[in-house]
Design a protein around this motif. Sequence first.
Motif, PDB file in Angstrom:
ATOM      1  N   LEU A   1       9.754  15.995   8.489  1.00 11.97           N
ATOM      2  CA  LEU A   1       9.503  14.898   7.543  1.00 11.97           C
ATOM      3  C   LEU A   1       9.014  13.626   8.272  1.00 11.97           C
ATOM      4  CD1 LEU A   1       9.760  13.689   4.667  1.00 11.97           C
ATOM      5  CD2 LEU A   1      12.061  12.952   5.345  1.00 11.97           C
ATOM      6  N   GLN A   2       7.904  13.054   7.758  1.00 10.50           N
ATOM      7  CA  GLN A   2       7.415  11.765   8.266  1.00 10.50           C
ATOM      8  C   GLN A   2       6.925  10.932   7.105  1.00 10.50           C
ATOM      9  OE1 GLN A   2       4.496  11.659  11.312  1.00 10.50           O
ATOM     10  NE2 GLN A   2       5.673  12.919  12.730  1.00 10.50           N
ATOM     11  N   ILE A   3       7.274   9.635   7.130  1.00 10.58           N
ATOM     12  CA  ILE A   3       6.705   8.710   6.142  1.00 10.58           C
ATOM     13  C   ILE A   3       5.980   7.640   6.920  1.00 10.58           C
ATOM     14  CG2 ILE A   3       7.170   7.126   4.259  1.00 10.58           C
ATOM     15  CD1 ILE A   3       9.872   8.619   3.951  1.00 10.58           C
ATOM     16  N   LYS A   4       4.679   7.492   6.658  1.00  2.00           N
ATOM     17  CA  LYS A   4       3.900   6.521   7.433  1.00  2.00           C
ATOM     18  C   LYS A   4       3.261   5.504   6.526  1.00  2.00           C
ATOM     19  CE  LYS A   4       2.005   8.286  11.756  1.00  2.00           C
ATOM     20  NZ  LYS A   4       0.850   9.066  12.212  1.00  2.00           N
ATOM     21  N   ARG A   5       3.511   4.236   6.840  1.00  3.94           N
ATOM     22  CA  ARG A   5       2.765   3.145   6.205  1.00  3.94           C
ATOM     23  C   ARG A   5       1.498   2.941   7.045  1.00  3.94           C
ATOM     24  NH1 ARG A   5       4.879   1.314   1.349  1.00  3.94           N
ATOM     25  NH2 ARG A   5       7.142   1.447   1.432  1.00  3.94           N
ATOM     26  N   PRO A   6       0.445   2.377   6.476  1.00  2.73           N
ATOM     27  CA  PRO A   6      -0.741   2.103   7.312  1.00  2.73           C
ATOM     28  C   PRO A   6      -0.378   1.102   8.413  1.00  2.73           C
ATOM     29  CG  PRO A   6      -0.963   1.114   5.118  1.00  2.73           C
ATOM     30  CD  PRO A   6       0.258   1.969   5.083  1.00  2.73           C
ATOM     31  N   THR A   7      -0.856   1.350   9.639  1.00  4.59           N
ATOM     32  CA  THR A   7      -0.579   0.421  10.725  1.00  4.59           C
ATOM     33  C   THR A   7      -1.482  -0.798  10.575  1.00  4.59           C
ATOM     34  OG1 THR A   7      -2.271   1.345  12.138  1.00  4.59           O
ATOM     35  CG2 THR A   7      -0.076   2.319  12.293  1.00  4.59           C
ATOM     36  N   LEU A   8      -1.153  -1.841  11.331  1.00  3.10           N
ATOM     37  CA  LEU A   8      -1.982  -3.041  11.321  1.00  3.10           C
ATOM     38  C   LEU A   8      -3.402  -2.668  11.742  1.00  3.10           C
ATOM     39  CD1 LEU A   8      -1.993  -6.098  10.908  1.00  3.10           C
ATOM     40  CD2 LEU A   8      -1.395  -6.369  13.306  1.00  3.10           C
ATOM     41  N   GLU A   9      -3.483  -1.718  12.664  1.00  5.60           N
ATOM     42  CA  GLU A   9      -4.794  -1.293  13.144  1.00  5.60           C
ATOM     43  C   GLU A   9      -5.602  -0.633  12.015  1.00  5.60           C
ATOM     44  OE1 GLU A   9      -4.857   0.116  17.047  1.00  5.60           O
ATOM     45  OE2 GLU A   9      -6.473   1.541  16.711  1.00  5.60           O
ATOM     46  N   ASP A  10      -4.937   0.220  11.227  1.00  6.64           N
ATOM     47  CA  ASP A  10      -5.645   0.855  10.095  1.00  6.64           C
ATOM     48  C   ASP A  10      -6.225  -0.207   9.167  1.00  6.64           C
ATOM     49  OD1 ASP A  10      -4.852   3.351  11.001  1.00  6.64           O
ATOM     50  OD2 ASP A  10      -2.990   3.329   9.827  1.00  6.64           O
ATOM     51  N   ILE A  11      -5.379  -1.186   8.841  1.00  7.39           N
ATOM     52  CA  ILE A  11      -5.783  -2.246   7.910  1.00  7.39           C
ATOM     53  C   ILE A  11      -6.917  -3.074   8.500  1.00  7.39           C
ATOM     54  CG2 ILE A  11      -5.008  -4.371   6.793  1.00  7.39           C
ATOM     55  CD1 ILE A  11      -3.711  -2.035   5.519  1.00  7.39           C
TER      56      ILE A  11
ATOM     57  N   LYS B   1       0.838  -1.197   0.000  1.00  4.66           N
ATOM     58  CA  LYS B   1       0.000   0.000   0.000  1.00  4.66           C
ATOM     59  C   LYS B   1       0.873   1.246   0.000  1.00  4.66           C
ATOM     60  CE  LYS B   1      -4.597  -0.733   1.068  1.00  4.66           C
ATOM     61  NZ  LYS B   1      -5.538  -1.120   2.067  1.00  4.66           N
ATOM     62  N   GLY B   2       0.271   2.339  -0.428  1.00  4.91           N
ATOM     63  CA  GLY B   2       1.002   3.595  -0.465  1.00  4.91           C
ATOM     64  C   GLY B   2       1.361   4.094   0.913  1.00  4.91           C
ATOM     65  N   ALA B   3       2.315   5.019   0.935  1.00  2.00           N
ATOM     66  CA  ALA B   3       2.698   5.628   2.193  1.00  2.00           C
ATOM     67  C   ALA B   3       2.262   7.088   2.176  1.00  2.00           C
ATOM     68  CB  ALA B   3       4.196   5.532   2.389  1.00  2.00           C
ATOM     69  N   ARG B   4       2.116   7.642   3.353  1.00  2.00           N
ATOM     70  CA  ARG B   4       1.735   9.048   3.467  1.00  2.00           C
ATOM     71  C   ARG B   4       2.966   9.816   3.931  1.00  2.00           C
ATOM     72  NH1 ARG B   4      -3.334  11.556   4.746  1.00  2.00           N
ATOM     73  NH2 ARG B   4      -3.048  13.464   5.969  1.00  2.00           N
ATOM     74  N   ILE B   5       3.351  10.811   3.107  1.00  2.00           N
ATOM     75  CA  ILE B   5       4.544  11.587   3.426  1.00  2.00           C
ATOM     76  C   ILE B   5       4.088  12.985   3.842  1.00  2.00           C
ATOM     77  CG2 ILE B   5       6.718  12.515   2.489  1.00  2.00           C
ATOM     78  CD1 ILE B   5       5.829  10.135   0.243  1.00  2.00           C
ATOM     79  N   THR B   6       4.530  13.413   5.004  1.00  2.00           N
ATOM     80  CA  THR B   6       4.176  14.758   5.459  1.00  2.00           C
ATOM     81  C   THR B   6       5.441  15.550   5.749  1.00  2.00           C
ATOM     82  OG1 THR B   6       4.026  14.001   7.741  1.00  2.00           O
ATOM     83  CG2 THR B   6       1.979  14.032   6.518  1.00  2.00           C
ATOM     84  N   TRP B   7       5.398  16.837   5.468  1.00  2.00           N
ATOM     85  CA  TRP B   7       6.541  17.717   5.738  1.00  2.00           C
ATOM     86  C   TRP B   7       6.049  19.153   5.831  1.00  2.00           C
ATOM     87  CZ3 TRP B   7       4.924  16.228   1.019  1.00  2.00           C
ATOM     88  CH2 TRP B   7       4.866  17.204  -0.011  1.00  2.00           C
ATOM     89  N   SER B   8       6.928  20.075   6.185  1.00  2.00           N
ATOM     90  CA  SER B   8       6.561  21.493   6.274  1.00  2.00           C
ATOM     91  C   SER B   8       7.570  22.330   5.489  1.00  2.00           C
ATOM     92  CB  SER B   8       6.598  21.978   7.730  1.00  2.00           C
ATOM     93  OG  SER B   8       5.992  21.058   8.585  1.00  2.00           O
TER      94      SER B   8
END
Lengths: 280, 260
Positions: free
Chosen positions: A261-271, A223-230
């Motif tokens: 910078l943060q890169i987040k994969r969906p957690t097991l809980e999200d899935i 699955k895609g990852a969510r990248i956040t930054w400022s």
Amino acid sequence: MSAAISISGATKSYDEKCVLQGIDLEIQSGEIFAILGPNGAGKTTLVEILEGYRERDSGQVTVLGIDPSSASLEWRNRIGIVLQNASDAGDLTVTEVVENFAHYYTNAKPPAKVIDQVGLSDKAGSKVNTLSGGQRRRLDVALGIIGSPEILFLDEPTTGFDPEARREFWGLIRGLREEGTTILLTTHYLDEAEELADRVAVLVDGRIKEVARPSELGGRNSKGARITWSDGSGDHFEESATPTEFLRKLSVQFEGEIPNLQIKRPTLEDIYLEMIEGRA
Amino acid sequence: MSTLVIGLHRGKLELKQFFRQRESVVFTLFFPIMLMFIFGSIFKNSIAPGVTFSQYFIAGMIASGLVNSGFQQLAITIPMERDFGTLKRLRGTPMPPLSYFIGKLVVVAVSITIQVALLMGFGKLFFHLHMPTSSDKWLRLVWLILLGSICSTVLGIAFSAVPKSGRGASAVVSPIVIILQFFSGVFFVFTDLPSWMQQFAALFPLKWLTQGMRSVFLPDTFAVKEATGTWESGRILIILLAWAVAGTVLAIKTFRWSNK
């Protein structure tokens, strides 16, 4: 590896309500396998069928090659069960209970060693009704493993534990795996499944939705990852199936570090929540 | 490991539990003495030359002690053990069910032996009761206690399948025990009871246990006052043996590990 538990087409109804609607599952020997699912999904029913406490309506089930519904005491000698809520033996001490259970098995471990293994050495001489909830569960585990079982069943083993007690408990379970014990556990806690299990099954409304490694459940790894930054203009995010590629491009816009910078994969809980939300 | 050895280990564990429940121990062991004291104080007359009511009554007290500590106790506490999950846990182990039964029997036998010793000591001290007069009678006392314990235990286990939960068990079991005690000549002279009562009581082991105990504690001259004019020791032995076997089979067939 051979199958320690093999289930095909198992069904079970109470009165009109169909609790298990055809379960197929193979659990390998030496594996830690977790069954996840919301309350009422049929977890306990399924486990109790495997433990020989309940009869299925149809389908084939073998545990260590034997059908639990017609199992002998020899078979019981090879399995261990940790019950969800027993409150017996209050007037006896920890050592008295564990020593007594050791007599039932042909290949029992030394009681003092098992008491130590579950971390109850300090309480060995204490009456069972003076133990805390977590200590009681450890005693339950001690009684489940005293006979050196080939398969250990754990039904929601850490319910009511504080975080530290849960971590210690996980260590105990990993230790058992190293001895070669096959472990089947049900749990509400996704971090527990992720931490312990080689594979998990998600059970929803009496059906198995998926069986996978915790890291791969629901296509989590692809699955895609969510990248956040400022940056100077505020916070940004991007959903990307190719986060590395995206990051490479993003990094050229900055001189040094990318702020926040943060890169987040969906957690097991999200899935997991995604999977059980789909139910009727 | 054999069924018997595991059973004796269970017995040891159950004895510890029994003696650690202080209130229940005191009540179980001293209740017969209390009753003996009450009845002995009320009925001071003799029912035959040289036979006081107390002398007659101790036989009934021992026999009903057997029913109380076996049948009644087990029919009430086993449903509680189902509620607590004790039985579910045991079911999940390779412990043979018969070992569980043996464990219960050990407690019943130890408890009744203490009760008998207390009753006899107390009776001798305060009511001038006569002890059994021959080695024959002592021997009979031993097999009556042993067979009585077995009957009471297995029938208690069998009856434990009846109450739906531990909470309601006492209400189901206690009336049965009390009625059976009245019908079996525990509180009154058996042959003074209406004959239908006597015949009904003869269906159950308590009547025979009580009669057997009378043959231990009363002079042989009293036998003519029994229903058939003799102690019927042989018949008592056969009937109790038959109940022990039938009760064991029944207990194995009906035993439930969980509240469905």
